[in-house]
Design a protein around this motif. Structure first.
Motif, short mmCIF file in Angstrom:
data_model
loop_
_atom_site.label_atom_id
_atom_site.label_comp_id
_atom_site.label_asym_id
_atom_site.label_seq_id
_atom_site.Cartn_x
_atom_site.Cartn_y
_atom_site.Cartn_z
N VAL A 94 0.71 -1.04 -0.29
CA VAL A 94 0.16 0.05 -0.57
C VAL A 94 1.10 0.96 0.07
CG1 VAL A 94 -2.09 1.28 1.38
CG2 VAL A 94 -1.36 -1.22 1.57
N GLU A 95 0.88 2.19 -0.83
CA GLU A 95 1.13 3.88 -0.44
C GLU A 95 0.31 4.69 -0.45
OE1 GLU A 95 3.38 4.36 -4.41
OE2 GLU A 95 3.70 2.82 -5.07
N VAL A 96 0.81 5.18 0.47
CA VAL A 96 -0.06 6.38 0.93
C VAL A 96 1.06 7.47 1.38
CG1 VAL A 96 -0.83 7.15 3.67
CG2 VAL A 96 -0.46 4.56 2.74
N ALA A 97 -0.16 8.74 0.80
CA ALA A 97 0.56 10.45 0.37
C ALA A 97 0.55 10.94 2.09
CB ALA A 97 -0.29 10.64 -0.78
N MET A 98 1.92 11.37 2.46
CA MET A 98 1.54 12.14 3.28
C MET A 98 2.19 12.87 3.09
SD MET A 98 3.37 8.88 6.05
CE MET A 98 2.84 9.14 7.35
N THR A 99 1.07 14.64 3.66
CA THR A 99 2.22 15.69 3.68
C THR A 99 1.90 16.06 4.99
OG1 THR A 99 0.65 16.52 2.04
CG2 THR A 99 1.67 18.10 3.44
N LEU A 100 3.38 16.36 5.47
CA LEU A 100 3.51 17.35 7.22
C LEU A 100 2.82 18.56 6.89
CD1 LEU A 100 5.19 16.86 9.67
CD2 LEU A 100 7.09 18.13 9.21
N VAL A 101 2.18 18.82 7.72
CA VAL A 101 2.02 20.04 8.23
C VAL A 101 2.70 21.38 9.32
CG1 VAL A 101 -0.10 22.34 8.15
CG2 VAL A 101 0.28 19.99 6.56
N VAL A 102 2.99 22.12 9.29
CA VAL A 102 3.49 22.41 10.73
C VAL A 102 2.92 23.91 10.68
CG1 VAL A 102 6.06 23.68 11.58
CG2 VAL A 102 6.33 22.00 9.63
N VAL A 103 2.89 24.26 11.77
CA VAL A 103 2.33 25.17 12.14
C VAL A 103 2.29 25.97 13.18
CG1 VAL A 103 -0.53 25.75 12.64
CG2 VAL A 103 -0.07 24.10 11.61
N ALA A 104 3.08 27.07 13.50
CA ALA A 104 3.35 27.56 14.55
C ALA A 104 2.72 28.29 15.65
CB ALA A 104 4.02 29.28 14.22
N GLU A 105 2.81 28.02 16.79
CA GLU A 105 0.79 28.44 17.44
C GLU A 105 2.26 29.17 18.47
OE1 GLU A 105 -0.45 25.33 20.39
OE2 GLU A 105 -0.48 24.27 18.39
N PRO A 106 1.33 30.38 18.72
CA PRO A 106 2.15 31.70 19.43
C PRO A 106 2.35 31.26 21.28
CG PRO A 106 -0.03 31.63 19.48
CD PRO A 106 -0.16 30.63 18.60
N ALA A 107 3.01 31.69 21.91
CA ALA A 107 3.38 31.64 23.44
C ALA A 107 2.34 31.82 23.37
CB ALA A 107 5.24 32.25 23.40
N PRO A 108 2.24 31.43 25.10
CA PRO A 108 1.54 31.45 25.44
C PRO A 108 1.67 32.39 26.67
CG PRO A 108 1.82 29.45 26.30
CD PRO A 108 2.19 30.01 25.11
N LEU A 109 1.92 34.10 26.08
CA LEU A 109 2.11 34.69 27.59
C LEU A 109 2.03 35.88 27.51
CD1 LEU A 109 6.62 34.29 26.07
CD2 LEU A 109 5.15 33.79 28.46
N GLU A 110 1.12 36.48 27.86
CA GLU A 110 0.54 38.07 28.47
C GLU A 110 1.99 39.17 29.49
OE1 GLU A 110 -3.27 37.86 29.37
OE2 GLU A 110 -3.54 35.67 28.61
N THR A 111 1.66 40.37 28.88
CA THR A 111 2.06 41.08 29.87
C THR A 111 1.44 42.00 30.74
OG1 THR A 111 4.08 41.76 27.85
CG2 THR A 111 3.81 43.15 29.78
N ASN A 112 1.14 41.86 31.87
CA ASN A 112 0.66 42.54 32.69
C ASN A 112 0.27 43.92 32.59
OD1 ASN A 112 2.69 43.34 34.60
ND2 ASN A 112 2.68 41.58 35.91
#
Length: 82
Positions: free
Chosen positions: A24-42
């Protein structure tokens, strides 16, 4: 984005207890998603991690001391970092 073709040998177990094989041949695509860091400034300009009172400076300091990410979270059991 180019995909990668992966080949697998798959065995099918039939009710008749015979085993068939197929390539069986399977086509695979790697998707890289950058998530913003969970940082907040008070209001004082201090960077906090997520919606916690934990400062980024604190997390960096204990990490530099060799504390793992899991241990850092354990030190603040009533809070979720991230």
């Amino acid at each position: 984005m180019a995909g990668t073709i992966k080949k697998f040998l798959v065995k099918f177990d039939r009710p008749s207890n015979t085993i068939k094989t197929a390539n069986v041949e399977v086509a695979m695509t790697l998707v890289v998603v950058a998530e913003p860091a969970p940082l907040e400034t008070n209001a004082d300009g201090v960077v906090l991690v997520g919606k916690t009172p934990v400062t980024l400076d604190t997390v960096i300091a204990v990490f530099k001391q060799g504390t793992t990410a899991e241990e850092i979270v354990d030190r603040y059991p009533s809070r979720s970092i991230g």
